[in-house]
Design a protein around this motif. Structure first.
Motif, mmCIF file in Angstrom:
data_model
loop_
_atom_site.group_PDB
_atom_site.id
_atom_site.type_symbol
_atom_site.label_atom_id
_atom_site.label_comp_id
_atom_site.label_asym_id
_atom_site.label_seq_id
_atom_site.Cartn_x
_atom_site.Cartn_y
_atom_site.Cartn_z
ATOM 1 N N VAL A 91 0.877 -1.172 0.000
ATOM 2 C CA VAL A 91 0.000 0.000 0.000
ATOM 3 C C VAL A 91 0.911 1.217 0.000
ATOM 4 C CG1 VAL A 91 -2.038 1.054 1.029
ATOM 5 C CG2 VAL A 91 -1.604 -1.354 1.410
ATOM 6 N N GLU A 92 1.763 1.312 -0.986
ATOM 7 C CA GLU A 92 2.756 2.363 -1.054
ATOM 8 C C GLU A 92 2.736 2.998 -2.435
ATOM 9 O OE1 GLU A 92 5.683 4.420 -0.466
ATOM 10 O OE2 GLU A 92 4.167 4.636 1.057
ATOM 11 N N GLN A 93 3.905 3.452 -2.907
ATOM 12 C CA GLN A 93 3.966 4.117 -4.200
ATOM 13 C C GLN A 93 3.749 3.126 -5.351
ATOM 14 O OE1 GLN A 93 5.867 4.998 -1.677
ATOM 15 N NE2 GLN A 93 5.327 7.161 -1.505
ATOM 16 N N TYR A 94 3.099 3.592 -6.390
ATOM 17 C CA TYR A 94 2.819 2.778 -7.569
ATOM 18 C C TYR A 94 3.121 3.581 -8.818
ATOM 19 C CZ TYR A 94 0.109 0.092 -4.213
ATOM 20 O OH TYR A 94 -0.276 -0.625 -3.132
ATOM 21 N N ARG A 95 3.550 2.860 -9.855
ATOM 22 C CA ARG A 95 3.727 3.538 -11.135
ATOM 23 C C ARG A 95 3.263 2.620 -12.253
ATOM 24 N NH1 ARG A 95 7.919 1.694 -14.444
ATOM 25 N NH2 ARG A 95 9.664 0.611 -13.459
ATOM 26 N N PHE A 211 3.296 8.153 -11.999
ATOM 27 C CA PHE A 211 2.845 7.626 -10.721
ATOM 28 C C PHE A 211 1.332 7.405 -10.691
ATOM 29 C CE2 PHE A 211 6.950 9.044 -9.307
ATOM 30 C CZ PHE A 211 7.271 8.196 -8.255
ATOM 31 N N ARG A 212 0.936 6.270 -10.110
ATOM 32 C CA ARG A 212 -0.467 6.047 -9.789
ATOM 33 C C ARG A 212 -0.685 6.439 -8.341
ATOM 34 N NH1 ARG A 212 -3.400 1.012 -12.588
ATOM 35 N NH2 ARG A 212 -5.105 2.245 -11.745
ATOM 36 N N HIS A 213 -1.897 6.241 -7.850
ATOM 37 C CA HIS A 213 -2.193 6.618 -6.476
ATOM 38 C C HIS A 213 -1.469 5.719 -5.474
ATOM 39 C CE1 HIS A 213 -6.085 8.455 -8.202
ATOM 40 N NE2 HIS A 213 -5.195 9.411 -8.010
ATOM 41 N N THR A 214 -1.007 6.302 -4.396
ATOM 42 C CA THR A 214 -0.283 5.561 -3.363
ATOM 43 C C THR A 214 -1.112 4.406 -2.818
ATOM 44 O OG1 THR A 214 0.919 7.552 -2.742
ATOM 45 C CG2 THR A 214 0.891 5.772 -1.141
ATOM 46 N N ASP A 215 -2.403 4.656 -2.588
ATOM 47 C CA ASP A 215 -3.286 3.608 -2.054
ATOM 48 C C ASP A 215 -4.072 2.930 -3.179
ATOM 49 O OD1 ASP A 215 -4.561 6.030 -2.453
ATOM 50 O OD2 ASP A 215 -5.800 5.906 -0.655
ATOM 51 N N TYR A 216 -3.377 2.687 -4.294
ATOM 52 C CA TYR A 216 -3.953 2.026 -5.462
ATOM 53 C C TYR A 216 -4.649 0.709 -5.114
ATOM 54 C CZ TYR A 216 -3.503 -1.105 -9.541
ATOM 55 O OH TYR A 216 -3.720 -2.031 -10.513
ATOM 56 N N MET A 217 -4.034 -0.070 -4.202
ATOM 57 C CA MET A 217 -4.585 -1.381 -3.871
ATOM 58 C C MET A 217 -5.733 -1.334 -2.874
ATOM 59 S SD MET A 217 -3.037 -3.632 -5.702
ATOM 60 C CE MET A 217 -3.372 -5.181 -4.867
#
Length: 275
Positions: A91-95, A211-217
């Protein structure tokens, strides 16, 4: 990025976030359906196949806005899926796999047809990125073409939400070329706060560089509701020294409390990892 407000005599800011990204406000207004009900099942399937949530997707000029602030144009949805989304941490950075290339590189930014608060907000966001000493830097220009143009649009609440801003992801090694900022009074009020506008632009720039949203999951972490933003196949790469649990205060959270928000320590690690 979304933000929850209560409409009364004016409006009262409560909490909940896009950036644009993030970049919508959740407005407590009565609407019979969500925006996604106006989009064909074929298009919704294509959005889902590319790893994005279809919840409250909106039809806009030239394409669709998903996950509050991410713009997908018609050409992208018609193209063949060739790569998965890369997930960084739990539940961190996403790209996405798409990043800006040809580094080191200066990216020019132009504000077109918007007021002083948006110009100063862009300068604030640019300064925050440049202070990190990354291999990409940003410079605002006032004439000619630019790598990223920040423009306005005027759109009121729809489906209980109002979009604050939107942007897309890099393509061909270049940043996404446009950030749209909402000039409707319910978005930023009649006298936009520079720190607030700058924080949203900072978030949207994050999308333009991949970057996608940090809480993507788990979108409910910052928004209070919602789950995984997408169901496409993902890679899983954890950035060393970043947490695998929820990370409060990240500049790429799907929802925020509004106001002045910038990079936290883990955001800086993620940005240095990629750039």
């Amino acid at each position: 990025m979304t933000k929850q407000i209560t409409l009364a005599v004016g409006f009262t800011i409560l909490l909940a976030s896009a950036l644009v990204v993030s970049c919508q406000k959740d407005t407590q207004v009565e609407t019979p359906t969500t925006a996604s009900s106006d989009i064909s099942s074929e298009v919704l399937a294509k959005i889902k196949d590319r790893g994005f949530s279809t919840d409250k997707a909106q039809k806009v000029d030239g394409g669709y806005v998903v996950e509050g602030d991410i713009f997908l144009n018609d050409a992208y949805l018609q193209s063949e899926v060739t790569s998965p989304t890369l997930r960084i941490a739990e539940v961190e950075q996403y790209r996405t796999w798409n990043l800006v290339s040809s580094l080191p590189r200066e990216i020019t930014v132009k504000v077109s047809g918007l007021g002083t608060a948006y110009v100063q907000g862009a300068d604030l966001a640019i300064t925050r990125y440049n202070n990190l000493g990354l291999s990409i830097t940003f410079r605002r220009v006032t004439s000619g073409s630019a790598d990223i143009t920040i423009q306005g649009f005027y759109q009121g609440p729809s489906g209980g939400y109002i979009t604050l801003g939107s942007a897309g992801f890099p393509s061909g090694g270049d940043p996404y070329p446009q950030i749209l900022m909402n000039t409707h009074p319910y978005a930023y009020g009649s006298n936009p706060n520079v720190n607030y506008v700058g924080s949203v632009i900072q978030h949207e720039i994050g999308h333009t560089i991949g970057f996608r949203h940090t809480d993507y999951m788990n979108r409910s972490y910052s928004c209070g509701s919602g789950g995984n933003e997408g169901s496409a196949g993902v890679g899983a790469v954890h950035i060393n020294s970043t947490p695998t649990g929820p990370d409060a205060g990240s500049w790429m959270l799907a929802c925020s409390s509004g106001g002045n928000a910038t990079f936290n320590a883990n955001d800086i690690i993620a940005l240095n990892y990629l750039y």
